[in-house]
Write an enzyme that holds these catalytic residues in place. Structure first.
Site, PDB file in Angstrom:
ATOM      1  N   SER A  25     -44.298  33.035 -16.390  1.00 51.92           N
ATOM      2  CA  SER A  25     -43.715  33.953 -15.410  1.00 51.92           C
ATOM      3  C   SER A  25     -42.196  33.957 -15.375  1.00 51.92           C
ATOM      4  O   SER A  25     -41.601  34.909 -14.875  1.00 51.92           O
ATOM      5  CB  SER A  25     -44.241  33.620 -14.012  1.00 51.92           C
ATOM      6  OG  SER A  25     -43.817  32.327 -13.596  1.00 51.92           O
ATOM      7  N   HIS A  47     -50.488  36.379 -14.781  1.00 53.48           N
ATOM      8  CA  HIS A  47     -49.501  37.433 -15.014  1.00 53.48           C
ATOM      9  C   HIS A  47     -49.905  38.400 -16.121  1.00 53.48           C
ATOM     10  O   HIS A  47     -49.086  39.212 -16.556  1.00 53.48           O
ATOM     11  CB  HIS A  47     -48.144  36.807 -15.324  1.00 53.48           C
ATOM     12  CG  HIS A  47     -47.547  36.103 -14.154  1.00 53.48           C
ATOM     13  ND1 HIS A  47     -46.791  36.758 -13.191  1.00 53.48           N
ATOM     14  CD2 HIS A  47     -47.613  34.806 -13.767  1.00 53.48           C
ATOM     15  CE1 HIS A  47     -46.413  35.885 -12.274  1.00 53.48           C
ATOM     16  NE2 HIS A  47     -46.889  34.698 -12.593  1.00 53.48           N
ATOM     17  N   LYS A  71     -51.333  39.498  -7.858  1.00 57.86           N
ATOM     18  CA  LYS A  71     -50.520  40.209  -8.840  1.00 57.86           C
ATOM     19  C   LYS A  71     -51.141  41.602  -9.060  1.00 57.86           C
ATOM     20  O   LYS A  71     -51.009  42.471  -8.220  1.00 57.86           O
ATOM     21  CB  LYS A  71     -50.440  39.413 -10.147  1.00 57.86           C
ATOM     22  CG  LYS A  71     -50.015  37.957  -9.970  1.00 57.86           C
ATOM     23  CD  LYS A  71     -48.589  37.809  -9.507  1.00 57.86           C
ATOM     24  CE  LYS A  71     -48.098  36.389  -9.524  1.00 57.86           C
ATOM     25  NZ  LYS A  71     -48.625  35.491  -8.513  1.00 57.86           N
TER      26      LYS A  71
END
Length: 412
Positions: free
Chosen positions: A198, A226, A257
């Site tokens: 990330s 992610h 996310k």
């Protein structure tokens, strides 16, 4: 009482906050320059997945991890409202007691369908998913081999489980193999990797790393927080994109996310996986997610199965922004766009904070990431693109960065 210490003496002997003094000084020094507190921004109103009111003005959001823009999806919102009406605001109980509602089973089934796996286990946060799974499956006498740049939740899961922890240099296949080679024969081994890291937005060479892990008899856990929803033909992450998902024993993900709400999960094909519901402490001893949250997550996950157009548009956004910032003269964390995260490397924290504030004045919000959370003590402006960013917004963003960069002196 004459034998009691004065307040000053107590402070000298028992100030448990003294270990934070360097951080307190760093923050005070930063704020003394007159910069707005980059870690105290308030979203006064959120208008869409890509725009919010900050400091009384419309601001483009480029630091929210809302990769697929599901937070304002009408079907997702409707599902949450219906669940509030039907089940109330919360469960007030653990999943192993009164905290399993039909919605919790439904979202776990949606995850099984999404990943084409047999088992799914939902946690109250993504942090708890890593904390719970890692600490439960790898304990005293076992070994965890992990990338040095692993997320804090991975490191904390290692610490809580009391396994021997063996880190290796970031994305270094040879270094990982050297660590595995030294582990005693017959010991339990878990290799922990991430699909997308990330901070810099770079991806792992999962296919090669997983092959090495299996050569030494290790189980493999991949955190796809992610990449889930975006990377891979079906949005299953980097392991899917590299053709090695079937060799992964545990996939960790989050709802905060691409899914657009909150919560974490683990999916697996391991035949004994269901016992985790009885032995995983962060699952057993935590109240379950509210019905409205699992309803929104379930709806979002099922819609992400058919989000190929969104994935393609997000890739275009990532390529355009990466090229635009590179052409403007910024130093980026990756030579090519590898994910929806694009990190811009700053000379130091003070100028990074100045650049962050200049962008905010332009009407753009990004993340300011600082040591020790960042690799190699870098200060980063971390941009996370959204599938709902229009092509016009991406061009606006490039212009904002260019003007701010010249103002602060980051670029010529």
């Amino acid at each position: 009482m004459t034998d009691m210490l004065s307040e000053n003496e107590v402070a000298q002997h028992a100030d448990l906050f003294s270990k934070f003094d360097p951080l307190i000084k760093m923050r005070a020094d930063l704020l003394s320059t007159g910069v707005t507190d980059p870690f105290g921004l308030v979203m006064e109103r959120v208008l869409s997945p890509t725009v919010a009111m900050c400091n009384g003005r419309e601001t483009i959001l480029l630091g929210t991890y809302n990769y697929m823009g599901m937070t304002f999806d009408p079907d997702v919102i409707a599902a949450g409202k219906q669940a509030l009406d039907d089940f109330g605001s919360g469960t007030t109980g653990s999943r192993v007691l009164n905290g399993t509602y039909s919605g919790h089973k439904a979202v776990e089934q949606a995850l099984c369908d999404f990943y084409d796996m047999k088992h799914a286990m939902v946690f109250s946060t993504g942090y708890q998913a890593n904390l719970g799974i890692i600490s439960t499956i790898a304990g005293k006498g076992d070994y965890i081999v992990l990338d040095i740049d692993s997320h804090a939740s991975i490191w904390d899961g290692c610490k809580m489980g009391d396994a021997e922890v063996v880190p290796f240099k970031h994305n270094d296949i040879e270094a990982m193999e050297k660590r595995l080679r030294r582990i005693p024969e017959g010991a339990g081994k878990l290799v922990v990797l991430e699909g997308v890291y990330s901070m810099l937005g770079d991806i792992a060479p999962l296919k090669e790393m997983i092959a090495v892990a299996k050569k030494y008899g290790a189980m493999v856990l991949v955190d796809e927080a992610h990449s889930m929803g975006f990377i891979g033909e079906n949005g299953r992450g980097v392991a899917e994109a590299q053709g090695c998902l079937e060799d992964v024993d545990f996939v960790i993900g989050t709802f905060s996310k691409s899914v657009g709400t909150v919560g974490g999960f683990c999916v697996s094909n391991h035949p004994k996986f269901e016992v985790m519901r009885l032995v995983c402490r962060p699952y057993v001893f935590t109240a379950s997610l509210p019905p409205s949250v699992v309803a929104t997550a379930c709806t979002s996950v099922r819609k992400l199965m058919h989000a190929g157009d969104k994935r393609a548009h997000l890739w275009e956004n990532s390529k355009t922004l990466h090229k635009g910032l590179t052409d403007a003269g910024f130093e980026l964390g990756t030579k090519e766009p590898q994910s929806a995260i694009i990190s811009v490397i700053m000379p130091d924290l003070e100028r990074g904070a100045g650049m962050w504030e200049a962008l905010l004045h332009e009407g753009l919000y990004v993340n300011l990431a600082r040591p020790p959370a960042t690799p190699a003590n870098m200060t980063l402006l971390r941009c996370s693109l959204c599938a709902e960013h229009s092509a016009e917004q991406v061009q606006q963003i490039i212009g904002m960065f260019t003007r701010a960069g010249k103002t602060v002196g980051i670029i010529a």
